[in-house]
Design a protein around this motif. Structure first.
Motif, PDB file in Angstrom:
ATOM      1  N   ALA A 214       2.328   2.330   2.918  1.00  0.00           N
ATOM      2  CA  ALA A 214       1.919   0.962   3.235  1.00  0.00           C
ATOM      3  C   ALA A 214       0.403   0.797   3.325  1.00  0.00           C
ATOM      4  O   ALA A 214      -0.080  -0.313   3.560  1.00  0.00           O
ATOM      5  N   GLY A 215      -0.337   1.901   3.168  1.00  0.00           N
ATOM      6  CA  GLY A 215      -1.785   1.795   3.119  1.00  0.00           C
ATOM      7  C   GLY A 215      -2.509   2.042   4.418  1.00  0.00           C
ATOM      8  O   GLY A 215      -3.701   1.735   4.530  1.00  0.00           O
ATOM      9  N   PHE A 216      -1.823   2.613   5.400  1.00  0.00           N
ATOM     10  CA  PHE A 216      -2.501   2.915   6.666  1.00  0.00           C
ATOM     11  C   PHE A 216      -3.437   4.118   6.495  1.00  0.00           C
ATOM     12  O   PHE A 216      -3.389   4.824   5.491  1.00  0.00           O
ATOM     13  N   ASP A 217      -4.279   4.337   7.497  1.00  0.00           N
ATOM     14  CA  ASP A 217      -5.261   5.425   7.449  1.00  0.00           C
ATOM     15  C   ASP A 217      -4.808   6.668   8.200  1.00  0.00           C
ATOM     16  O   ASP A 217      -5.449   7.715   8.104  1.00  0.00           O
ATOM     17  N   GLY A 218      -3.734   6.554   8.965  1.00  0.00           N
ATOM     18  CA  GLY A 218      -3.234   7.679   9.737  1.00  0.00           C
ATOM     19  C   GLY A 218      -2.105   7.224  10.634  1.00  0.00           C
ATOM     20  O   GLY A 218      -1.722   6.045  10.627  1.00  0.00           O
ATOM     21  N   VAL A 219      -1.553   8.162  11.395  1.00  0.00           N
ATOM     22  CA  VAL A 219      -0.490   7.841  12.342  1.00  0.00           C
ATOM     23  C   VAL A 219      -0.791   8.490  13.688  1.00  0.00           C
ATOM     24  O   VAL A 219      -1.477   9.514  13.765  1.00  0.00           O
TER      25      VAL A 219
END
Length: 371
Positions: free
Chosen positions: A167-172
């Motif tokens: 989904a294009g996030f930078d991390g979790v």
């Protein structure tokens, strides 16, 4: 604010300042289906800043992992576009965005779990609540997880991490705090197991290790964070020796070289201040055990945030309540401008009112020129 507004490398990213948005469960998804709503994209986009970090509210990894009607989830393809819109809204302002992943464990109700009993490491009396169509109701009776079921939940964390990446996030960020499932395994007040996941602290952190490793398998360690709440009281959680327990947790997480350790100070319980005026204590005793960046959260204002970063006990400070009503909080803190009071009644569900309708102090173009 000489320390709060200096760059800091956090995992794979260099941030331009140390003011982060804390994850806040705000119950604004579209029902049915837990679809991220356009107003959520507005909310997160408004609070993004160039080189700033946002951590998105606890995102349930499956239907049985849910605790609150309207809370965020990411377990089916129909949710993907909404999450992409949120990631894009933050990136459009030059920000970085991590998705916090959660399993509620025993903090749930059969109406939220798809009809199955909530699960926990062990069956321990619990008088907590969950949120259903009937409002806040007593949590359903829970059952102890069979050891053969645990790998399946770890795999659900891994799958959700992959969804966040897609989904294009930078991390979790792994939600290991506030009495949810990971925290229930860590603390001996809720973990009475006698197998490989219970007893000594080395066993009680096994589930934490396995979930962290699952997230790292998708993202790499430098784009994974973990949130913990030493001595936290939310969710009826307790431990016989929290300082020893969480010092060990910090050491374990330090081995993985994760992006950051996110620490909720025990003066806070959920969205309430328990111990007004108490100095930060958890970050101070954890600092010797974790060599990477530490994010402190819970009860900070601009001056106390500057002080804890200057002391070296924390590297960033996450704000929840103040950020909820001040979309341009970093700008206001930097320039010591007045803060708009938060509206507690709007924390747990509602529409745009007192959520995404708070004005910035200055028009966006002026802020961009002066931050």
């Amino acid at each position: 604010m000489a320390h709060l507004f200096t760059p800091k490398k956090v995992g794979a990213y260099t941030l331009s300042h140390r003011v982060a948005l804390a994850p806040m469960t705000r119950l604004r998804t579209i029902q049915p289906g837990d679809i991220p709503s356009p107003m959520m994209a507005d909310f997160y986009g408004q609070r993004a800043s160039n080189g700033g970090l946002e951590i998105i509210e606890g995102v349930s990894i499956s239907i049985p992992a849910r605790s609150y009607l309207g809370a965020a989830s990411f377990y089916h393809d129909g949710q993907a576009e909404g999450w992409k819109a949120i990631a894009n809204a933050v990136h459009d302002k030059g920000g970085r965005v991590f998705m916090q992943l959660i399993h509620g464990g025993r903090q749930s109700h059969v109406e939220m779990t798809g009809g199955v009993d909530p699960v926990a490491p062990s069956v321990v009396p619990f008088d907590g609540v969950a949120l259903t169509k009937d409002g806040f109701v007593p949590a359903s009776p829970h059952r102890a997880l069979g050891i053969e079921e645990i790998p399946g939940i770890v795999e659900e964390f891994r799958t959700a991490a992959q969804r966040a990446l897609d989904a294009g996030f930078d991390g979790v960020e792994l939600h290991g705090a506030n009495g949810y499932l990971v925290d229930q395994f860590i603390q001996d007040g809720t973990n009475k197991r006698t197998d490989a996941y219970g007893g000594p602290i080395e066993n009680r952190v096994r589930f934490l290790r396995e979930t962290v490793e699952a997230l790292i398998s998708v993202w790499g360690a430098d784009r994974v964070g973990v949130r913990i709440s030493p001595s936290g009281e939310w969710g009826g959680i307790s431990d016989s020796n929290p300082e020893a327990t969480f010092s060990y947790v910090a050491k374990v997480l330090d081995e993985y070289k994760i992006a950051y350790l996110h620490v909720i100070e025990p003066r806070i319980k959920g969205d309430e201040t328990l111990h007004e005026g108490q100095a930060p204590v958890a970050t101070k005793y954890l600092r010797p055990h974790f060599s990477g960046p530490i994010i402190a959260a819970g009860g900070f204002d601009g001056d106390s945030a500057e002080a804890i970063v200057a002391s070296g006990d924390a590297d960033l400070v996450a704000f929840g309540r103040h950020f909820s009503s001040n979309p341009d909080l970093p700008y206001r803190l930097k320039h010591k401008l007045p803060l708009t009071p938060y509206v507690r009644a709007a924390f747990w569900g509602g529409d745009e009112k007192h959520y995404s309708d708070f004005p910035a102090y200055l028009p966006a173009v002026e802020v961009a020129e002066t931050v």
